[in-house]
Design an enzyme around this catalytic site. Structure first.
Site, PDB file in Angstrom:
ATOM      1  N   SER A 134       0.294 -15.330   3.046  1.00  0.00           N
ATOM      2  CA  SER A 134       1.019 -16.472   2.849  1.00  0.00           C
ATOM      3  C   SER A 134       0.658 -17.656   4.075  1.00  0.00           C
ATOM      4  CB  SER A 134       2.446 -15.640   3.855  1.00  0.00           C
ATOM      5  OG  SER A 134       2.094 -15.026   4.870  1.00  0.00           O
ATOM      6  N   TYR A 172       6.811 -14.757   4.556  1.00  0.00           N
ATOM      7  CA  TYR A 172       7.032 -13.677   3.403  1.00  0.00           C
ATOM      8  C   TYR A 172       8.017 -12.667   3.848  1.00  0.00           C
ATOM      9  CZ  TYR A 172       3.690 -15.118  -0.177  1.00  0.00           C
ATOM     10  OH  TYR A 172       2.998 -15.803  -1.277  1.00  0.00           O
ATOM     11  N   GLY A 173       7.835 -12.445   5.374  1.00  0.00           N
ATOM     12  CA  GLY A 173       8.432 -11.298   6.007  1.00  0.00           C
ATOM     13  C   GLY A 173      10.128 -11.286   5.745  1.00  0.00           C
ATOM     14  N   CYS A 192      -2.522  -9.428   3.003  1.00  0.00           N
ATOM     15  CA  CYS A 192      -1.179  -9.510   3.594  1.00  0.00           C
ATOM     16  C   CYS A 192      -0.375  -8.389   3.138  1.00  0.00           C
ATOM     17  CB  CYS A 192      -0.250 -10.847   2.670  1.00  0.00           C
ATOM     18  SG  CYS A 192       1.375 -11.015   3.243  1.00  0.00           S
ATOM     19  N   THR A 203       2.742  -7.503   3.754  1.00  0.00           N
ATOM     20  CA  THR A 203       4.192  -7.871   3.024  1.00  0.00           C
ATOM     21  C   THR A 203       3.993  -7.854   1.625  1.00  0.00           C
ATOM     22  OG1 THR A 203       4.831  -8.985   5.214  1.00  0.00           O
ATOM     23  CG2 THR A 203       6.227  -9.169   3.300  1.00  0.00           C
ATOM     24  N   CYS A 235       0.302  -6.563  10.082  1.00  0.00           N
ATOM     25  CA  CYS A 235       0.249  -7.817   9.348  1.00  0.00           C
ATOM     26  C   CYS A 235      -0.826  -8.619   9.724  1.00  0.00           C
ATOM     27  CB  CYS A 235       1.841  -8.483  10.200  1.00  0.00           C
ATOM     28  SG  CYS A 235       1.723 -10.348   9.987  1.00  0.00           S
ATOM     29  N   THR A 236      -1.461  -9.190   8.853  1.00  0.00           N
ATOM     30  CA  THR A 236      -2.683  -9.793   8.935  1.00  0.00           C
ATOM     31  C   THR A 236      -2.884 -11.121  10.143  1.00  0.00           C
ATOM     32  OG1 THR A 236      -2.520 -10.966   6.860  1.00  0.00           O
ATOM     33  CG2 THR A 236      -3.520  -8.997   6.928  1.00  0.00           C
TER      34      THR A 236
HETATM   35  N1  DGL Z   1       0.519 -11.991   6.446  1.00  0.00           N
HETATM   36  C1  DGL Z   1       1.713 -11.301   6.271  1.00  0.00           C
HETATM   37  C2  DGL Z   1       1.499  -9.649   6.378  1.00  0.00           C
HETATM   38  O1  DGL Z   1       0.377  -9.460   6.554  1.00  0.00           O
HETATM   39  C3  DGL Z   1       3.067 -11.654   6.574  1.00  0.00           C
HETATM   40  C4  DGL Z   1       3.429 -12.962   7.480  1.00  0.00           C
HETATM   41  C5  DGL Z   1       4.669 -13.485   6.655  1.00  0.00           C
HETATM   42  O2  DGL Z   1       4.435 -14.234   5.670  1.00  0.00           O
HETATM   43  O3  DGL Z   1       5.736 -13.226   7.091  1.00  0.00           O
HETATM   44  O4  DGL Z   1       2.446  -9.057   6.522  1.00  0.00           O
END
Ligand code: DGL
Length: 261
Positions: free
Chosen positions: A14, A45-46, A77, A79, A191-192
């Protein structure tokens, strides 16, 4: 016989969090043609409803498949992986590597058998994550900590507008539990974006813990899936795309240059 060209690998997130997976994947396949795709127009995305996220990732990734014909897609990601990976695999024939909370290795390495999973609220509340706990965490206490703000803080860090120590500490403190001297000793970075803040986490943590970043394990999986395509003696190529179509501001540009873009 004509040589097979190096594989094209699409790394998707994201935002810029997937860069923490990309840098490991690049070490595993130094010959690949990498396309990094940040759905910044859909960030974060969260906080999104499940059905919307499934539809969005299918659209964005489907369009990227049509543009780049990747041999492998890394959903960098958590999420998106816990919510949409099953749908993506059913929809497209390209092999996918997902990123899911590293609960099994964290429980295996914890000495106090107290770990925390730090992710977006979406990731920690999903059945997928709870199933991982049921399957792999027996005998280990797992605190699920959903952070509403850390991914945004990580994006801001790279864009040159860092959050304060107090703001960061407020998000990570619920990970630290001390039950009669048995303290949390391992925190899963689920979360990355979070490995981008690892140094800051270490600085504000109330006591030292292992911060578990799944990126090296994901890179091993990438190498394994591509083992039929021997590593060629060429340097990788890498391009980055933002779904917003924006040109990154100078500070972010500098941060991206550190990742080779
Ligand atoms: N990079 C996403 C993850 O690993 C999430 C960040 C987001 O967009 O909220 O969960």
């Amino acid at each position: 016989m004509p040589e097979t060209p190096p594989p094209t690998i699409l790394v998707f997130d994201s935002g810029v969090g997937g860069l923490t997976v990309f840098r490991e994947a690049k070490t595993a396949r130094p010959d690949a043609a990498f396309v990094y795709l940040a759905d910044d127009a859909g960030f974060p995305y969260g906080n999104q409803p499940e059905d919307k996220l499934i539809a969005r990732t299918a659209d964005v990734i489907g369009a990227a498949i049509a543009r780049h014909a990747p041999d492998l897609i890394v959903v960098a990601c958590n999420t998106a992986s816990v919510i949409a990976l099953a749908d993506l695999r059913a929809r497209f024939t390209v092999p996918f590597v997902g990123t899911v909370p590293a609960i099994k290795p964290a429980c295996a390495q914890s000495r106090t058998k107290r770990i925390a999973v730090l992710g977006t609220q979406a990731t920690v509340s999903r059945e997928y994550t709870r199933a991982l706990i049921r399957e792999f965490a027996s005998g280990c206490h797992v605190a699920l900590v959903g952070s509403p703000r850390l991914a945004t803080y990580a994006e801001a860090e790279l864009a040159g507008t860092p959050a304060t120590d107090v703001e960061i500490a407020g998000e990570i403190l619920p990970c630290f539990l001390d039950e009669e001297g048995q303290r949390t000793d391992t925190v899963v970075l689920a979360c990355t974006q979070y490995p981008l803040l690892a140094e800051r986490f270490r600085r504000v943590a109330p006591w030292p813990v292992e911060w578990l970043d799944p990126a090296p394990a994901i890179a091993r999986r990438v190498a394994d899936l591509l083992r039929e395509r021997p590593v060629a003696a060429v340097a990788c190529t890498q391009t980055i795309e933002f779904t917003s179509g924006r040109t990154p501001p100078p500070t972010l540009k500098k941060a991206l240059a550190a990742f080779g873009f």
